[in-house]
Write a protein that holds these residues in place. Structure first.
Motif, PDB file in Angstrom:
ATOM      1  N   ASP A 196      44.845  37.391  42.609  1.00  0.00           N
ATOM      2  CA  ASP A 196      43.730  36.456  42.751  1.00  0.00           C
ATOM      3  C   ASP A 196      42.449  37.246  43.038  1.00  0.00           C
ATOM      4  OD1 ASP A 196      42.554  33.991  42.927  1.00  0.00           O
ATOM      5  OD2 ASP A 196      43.520  33.389  44.801  1.00  0.00           O
ATOM      6  N   ILE A 197      41.361  36.896  42.354  1.00  0.00           N
ATOM      7  CA  ILE A 197      40.058  37.520  42.619  1.00  0.00           C
ATOM      8  C   ILE A 197      39.053  36.418  42.910  1.00  0.00           C
ATOM      9  CG2 ILE A 197      39.591  37.678  40.100  1.00  0.00           C
ATOM     10  CD1 ILE A 197      37.858  40.168  40.805  1.00  0.00           C
ATOM     11  N   TYR A 198      38.214  36.666  43.923  1.00  0.00           N
ATOM     12  CA  TYR A 198      37.312  35.613  44.385  1.00  0.00           C
ATOM     13  C   TYR A 198      35.883  36.120  44.530  1.00  0.00           C
ATOM     14  CZ  TYR A 198      35.090  32.117  47.275  1.00  0.00           C
ATOM     15  OH  TYR A 198      34.220  31.163  47.741  1.00  0.00           O
ATOM     16  N   GLY A 199      34.965  35.227  44.322  1.00  0.00           N
ATOM     17  CA  GLY A 199      33.552  35.506  44.583  1.00  0.00           C
ATOM     18  C   GLY A 199      32.729  34.362  44.050  1.00  0.00           C
ATOM     19  N   THR A 200      31.448  34.373  44.357  1.00  0.00           N
ATOM     20  CA  THR A 200      30.552  33.384  43.769  1.00  0.00           C
ATOM     21  C   THR A 200      29.271  34.115  43.407  1.00  0.00           C
ATOM     22  OG1 THR A 200      29.084  32.696  45.555  1.00  0.00           O
ATOM     23  CG2 THR A 200      31.324  31.863  45.660  1.00  0.00           C
ATOM     24  N   SER A 201      28.532  33.549  42.471  1.00  0.00           N
ATOM     25  CA  SER A 201      27.333  34.247  42.013  1.00  0.00           C
ATOM     26  C   SER A 201      26.337  34.448  43.158  1.00  0.00           C
ATOM     27  CB  SER A 201      26.690  33.506  40.847  1.00  0.00           C
ATOM     28  OG  SER A 201      26.691  32.132  41.084  1.00  0.00           O
ATOM     29  N   ARG A 247      36.992  23.041  45.639  1.00  0.00           N
ATOM     30  CA  ARG A 247      35.714  22.855  46.302  1.00  0.00           C
ATOM     31  C   ARG A 247      35.710  21.491  46.993  1.00  0.00           C
ATOM     32  NH1 ARG A 247      31.909  26.025  45.076  1.00  0.00           N
ATOM     33  NH2 ARG A 247      30.386  24.479  45.711  1.00  0.00           N
ATOM     34  N   ASP A 305      34.021  25.960  49.289  1.00  0.00           N
ATOM     35  CA  ASP A 305      35.426  26.155  48.924  1.00  0.00           C
ATOM     36  C   ASP A 305      36.316  25.956  50.148  1.00  0.00           C
ATOM     37  OD1 ASP A 305      35.026  26.788  46.215  1.00  0.00           O
ATOM     38  OD2 ASP A 305      34.403  28.805  46.759  1.00  0.00           O
ATOM     39  N   PHE A 332      26.504  35.115  33.469  1.00  0.00           N
ATOM     40  CA  PHE A 332      27.656  34.954  34.362  1.00  0.00           C
ATOM     41  C   PHE A 332      28.003  36.320  34.968  1.00  0.00           C
ATOM     42  CE2 PHE A 332      32.451  34.628  34.740  1.00  0.00           C
ATOM     43  CZ  PHE A 332      32.419  33.822  35.876  1.00  0.00           C
ATOM     44  N   THR A 333      28.429  36.308  36.246  1.00  0.00           N
ATOM     45  CA  THR A 333      28.647  37.569  36.955  1.00  0.00           C
ATOM     46  C   THR A 333      29.999  38.243  36.671  1.00  0.00           C
ATOM     47  OG1 THR A 333      29.500  36.242  38.770  1.00  0.00           O
ATOM     48  CG2 THR A 333      27.190  36.943  38.930  1.00  0.00           C
ATOM     49  N   ILE A 371      42.209  29.686  47.392  1.00  0.00           N
ATOM     50  CA  ILE A 371      41.231  28.592  47.481  1.00  0.00           C
ATOM     51  C   ILE A 371      41.862  27.323  46.901  1.00  0.00           C
ATOM     52  CG2 ILE A 371      38.955  27.772  46.714  1.00  0.00           C
ATOM     53  CD1 ILE A 371      38.597  30.269  48.359  1.00  0.00           C
ATOM     54  N   TYR A 424      36.218  38.368  31.041  1.00  0.00           N
ATOM     55  CA  TYR A 424      35.300  37.376  31.625  1.00  0.00           C
ATOM     56  C   TYR A 424      34.030  37.464  30.805  1.00  0.00           C
ATOM     57  CZ  TYR A 424      37.996  36.813  35.944  1.00  0.00           C
ATOM     58  OH  TYR A 424      38.969  36.512  36.862  1.00  0.00           O
ATOM     59  N   LYS A 442      36.009  28.946  32.577  1.00  0.00           N
ATOM     60  CA  LYS A 442      36.564  28.075  33.613  1.00  0.00           C
ATOM     61  C   LYS A 442      37.086  26.800  32.959  1.00  0.00           C
ATOM     62  CE  LYS A 442      33.101  29.666  36.925  1.00  0.00           C
ATOM     63  NZ  LYS A 442      33.290  29.886  38.357  1.00  0.00           N
ATOM     64  N   ALA A 456      37.897  32.980  39.438  1.00  0.00           N
ATOM     65  CA  ALA A 456      36.704  32.227  39.017  1.00  0.00           C
ATOM     66  C   ALA A 456      36.977  30.731  38.944  1.00  0.00           C
ATOM     67  CB  ALA A 456      36.108  32.726  37.703  1.00  0.00           C
ATOM     68  N   GLU A 457      38.229  30.341  39.204  1.00  0.00           N
ATOM     69  CA  GLU A 457      38.592  28.916  39.229  1.00  0.00           C
ATOM     70  C   GLU A 457      39.866  28.786  40.063  1.00  0.00           C
ATOM     71  OE1 GLU A 457      39.479  27.772  35.221  1.00  0.00           O
ATOM     72  OE2 GLU A 457      41.243  29.052  35.107  1.00  0.00           O
ATOM     73  N   PRO A 458      40.115  27.586  40.599  1.00  0.00           N
ATOM     74  CA  PRO A 458      41.343  27.431  41.389  1.00  0.00           C
ATOM     75  C   PRO A 458      42.584  27.529  40.498  1.00  0.00           C
ATOM     76  CG  PRO A 458      39.809  25.602  41.750  1.00  0.00           C
ATOM     77  CD  PRO A 458      39.293  26.379  40.581  1.00  0.00           C
TER      78      PRO A 458
HETATM   79  O1  DLL Z   1      33.089  32.451  39.361  1.00  0.00           O
HETATM   80  C1  DLL Z   1      32.450  34.624  40.199  1.00  0.00           C
HETATM   81  C2  DLL Z   1      33.740  35.177  39.762  1.00  0.00           C
HETATM   82  C3  DLL Z   1      33.846  35.806  38.540  1.00  0.00           C
HETATM   83  C4  DLL Z   1      34.842  35.127  40.597  1.00  0.00           C
HETATM   84  C5  DLL Z   1      35.045  36.359  38.129  1.00  0.00           C
HETATM   85  C6  DLL Z   1      36.052  35.672  40.210  1.00  0.00           C
HETATM   86  C7  DLL Z   1      36.175  36.305  38.985  1.00  0.00           C
HETATM   87  P1  DLL Z   1      30.465  31.226  40.123  1.00  0.00           P
HETATM   88  O2  DLL Z   1      30.367  30.923  38.680  1.00  0.00           O
HETATM   89  O3  DLL Z   1      29.227  31.184  40.947  1.00  0.00           O
HETATM   90  O4  DLL Z   1      31.036  32.690  40.329  1.00  0.00           O
HETATM   91  O5  DLL Z   1      31.558  30.251  40.726  1.00  0.00           O
HETATM   92  C8  DLL Z   1      31.952  30.377  42.056  1.00  0.00           C
HETATM   93  O6  DLL Z   1      34.134  29.470  41.520  1.00  0.00           O
HETATM   94  O7  DLL Z   1      32.676  28.849  44.716  1.00  0.00           O
HETATM   95  C9  DLL Z   1      34.865  28.720  43.626  1.00  0.00           C
HETATM   96  O8  DLL Z   1      34.686  27.330  43.662  1.00  0.00           O
HETATM   97  C10 DLL Z   1      35.312  29.142  42.240  1.00  0.00           C
HETATM   98  N1  DLL Z   1      36.185  30.323  42.336  1.00  0.00           N
HETATM   99  C11 DLL Z   1      35.871  31.609  42.125  1.00  0.00           C
HETATM  100  N2  DLL Z   1      36.977  32.406  42.286  1.00  0.00           N
HETATM  101  C12 DLL Z   1      37.992  31.573  42.625  1.00  0.00           C
HETATM  102  C13 DLL Z   1      39.377  31.764  42.938  1.00  0.00           C
HETATM  103  C14 DLL Z   1      32.252  33.152  39.914  1.00  0.00           C
HETATM  104  N3  DLL Z   1      39.966  32.959  42.913  1.00  0.00           N
HETATM  105  C15 DLL Z   1      32.994  29.314  42.360  1.00  0.00           C
HETATM  106  N4  DLL Z   1      40.091  30.665  43.257  1.00  0.00           N
HETATM  107  C16 DLL Z   1      33.528  29.423  43.762  1.00  0.00           C
HETATM  108  C17 DLL Z   1      39.525  29.433  43.284  1.00  0.00           C
HETATM  109  C18 DLL Z   1      37.480  30.258  42.663  1.00  0.00           C
HETATM  110  N5  DLL Z   1      38.248  29.193  42.993  1.00  0.00           N
END
Ligand code: DLL
Length: 434
Positions: A235-240, A327, A303, A140-141, A324, A135, A424, A214-216
């Motif tokens: 699958d890994i999820y989070g937002t900044s 969005r 999301d 970016f986080t 997810i 990543y 992404k 970081a994306e769907p």
């Molecule tokens: O994308 C953080 C991240 C980094 C997550 C690495 C996972 C791995 P942002 O750039 O703020 O942060 O984007 C957050 O990305 O609200 C979703 O819409 C989308 N997103 C993140 N993970 C997923 C996932 C990072 N596993 C936005 N599936 C979120 C679908 C995801 N969408």
């Protein structure tokens, strides 16, 4: 192998977890009412006093927060820690308007790392693993978030960041990486570049785990990647705004565990703001219970997902969110029908003749919306006979129309001709908003 990073918390009985959430919520609300002008005013406007929060469910009395609140208070007006308490900033650019800035105290970083240490352990990683973090490192986080979590569990980190894909593959082989963390689109690209280099990831590397998000992305894409690359993909999820990547699936691959001591999760109807019925789909809304620098109360992430409250077969009691779907603002409305790009991916990936890449183009022709899907064919299915291509095109159109309930035009393109992504993916061109 260590199964739990923090068994006492991860196996906490649900009632105890709910009591803990209430206690943390109450403390947070009092703190913000007393010390944060932003939250104080918000609560006053909503005619809520911290004394009104008498149960965990009373969270519903508190006002929502939106990304706009962060933008309007750029860069740090909502922060509840002073600059000398901050040890890091991350900044997300966003596609429109001002960027959002997130600040972290030492304790915020500690909790972020703990969340990922639990998550990575739960999907089977630990000491002895070599994790290539592909990543982006920087504002970016993704990069730094995974980096600290992976080091915490004693794994060896290759901080590869994004780009220079051939070198990524050399590193993967030479340093014997067992896991890779990157966007699903980047892993697709890495897999293809490896093939061009004559490297078979399943056979020639030790890679066994993908930490992808970081994306769907869709379940069908997971199946394809697992079969093709010989890995298990999680699958890994989070937002900044909530810190960065925080939560993953466990080894059961049955949804993403959201640590309840860090986040109180609600799923609401995006139109009304009311909670949906248990198990129903809605907008993910989170309250981050222990954040010092930038606490978020009832943050409307946007999301779309569902929440599962039952115990996971892995033994963890914390709730799970399902994959997810996309969005709220990524949802395309085509001739009145709602379409998520992830549904298009899911439908396409169920067709063996279709390759791994596609692009959606939406246009308005007269009064009607037209959706065109450009599709690469799998190498084995590509033919120079026009009749074969026309037949496949018709079949794909038919399958997409059935899955989405909307008229779709398909254009078959040559394998390798659509864009590839390191971060992404951007798989939608909406000409209606250009
Ligand atoms: O994308 C953080 C991240 C980094 C997550 C690495 C996972 C791995 P942002 O750039 O703020 O942060 O984007 C957050 O990305 O609200 C979703 O819409 C989308 N997103 C993140 N993970 C997923 C996932 C990072 N596993 C936005 N599936 C979120 C679908 C995801 N969408």
């Amino acid at each position: 192998m260590v199964r739990y990073w923090n068994p006492q918390v991860e196996e906490m009985p649900k009632e105890e977890l709910h009591r803990l959430q209430y206690k943390l919520l109450k403390t947070l609300v009092y703190r913000l009412y007393s010390f944060s002008p932003f939250y104080h005013d918000r609560m006053k406007e909503a005619k809520i006093h911290p004394d009104d929060i008498r149960s965990r469910e009373d969270i519903a009395k508190l006002p929502f927060m939106y990304k706009k609140d962060l933008r309007d208070n750029y860069p740090d007006h909502i922060f509840t820690a002073s600059q000398d308490e901050l040890v890091r900033y991350h900044v997300s650019s966003g596609t429109t308007g001002k960027p959002t800035v997130v600040g972290y105290t030492q304790r915020d970083l500690e909790n972020w790392t703990e969340s990922l240490a639990r998550a990575l352990t739960s999907l089977g990683l630990g000491r002895g693993d070599v994790i290539q973090v592909s990543y982006g490192y920087g504002l970016f986080t993704g990069g730094l978030g995974l980096h600290y979590g992976a080091e915490r569990i004693g794994a060896t980190v290759i901080p590869a960041s994004i780009g220079n894909t051939e070198r990524q593959i050399e590193l993967l082989i030479d340093l014997k990486a067992t896991a890779i963390a990157c966007t699903p689109s980047y892993l697709l690209h890495i897999g293809e570049v490896a093939e061009k280099m004559g490297v078979n990831i399943a056979k020639d590397t030790r890679l066994r785990t993908g930490i992808l998000g970081a994306e769907p992305w869709s379940e069908k894409m997971r199946n394809r990647m697992q079969d093709w690359l010989g890995i298990r993909a999680f699958d890994i999820y989070g937002t900044s705004e909530l810190s960065g990547p925080l939560f993953t699936e466990c080894s059961e691959q049955k949804g993403i565990h959201v640590w309840g001591d860090f986040a109180l999760t609600e799923i609401i109807d995006p139109a009304t703001g009311e909670p949906v019925s248990p198990g129903e789909r809605g907008e993910l809304t989170m309250t981050i219970l222990q954040k010092e620098a930038l606490p978020m109360i009832r943050y409307r992430i946007g999301d779309i997902t569902t929440m599962e409250e039952d115990m996971c077969t892995c033994g963890r009691s914390h709730p799970r969110i399902t994959r997810i779907q996309g969005r709220v603002d990524d949802m395309l409305i085509i001739r009145g029908i709602n379409v998520f790009p992830s549904q298009v991916e899911h439908a396409l990936m169920s067709i063996p003749e279709v390759g791994r890449h596609f692009m959606i183009v939406v246009e308005r022709k007269g009064a009607l919306d037209d959706m065109l899907v450009r599709v690469e064919l799998a190498k084995e299915s590509f033919s120079d006979k026009i009749k074969d291509i026309i037949n496949i095109r018709k079949m794909v159109e038919h399958r997409l129309q059935n899955a989405l309930n909307v008229k779709v035009e398909v254009e078959i393109v040559e394998p390798g001709s659509l864009p590839r992504f390191e971060g992404k993916a951007k798989r939608v061109i909406d000409k209606r908003v250009m």
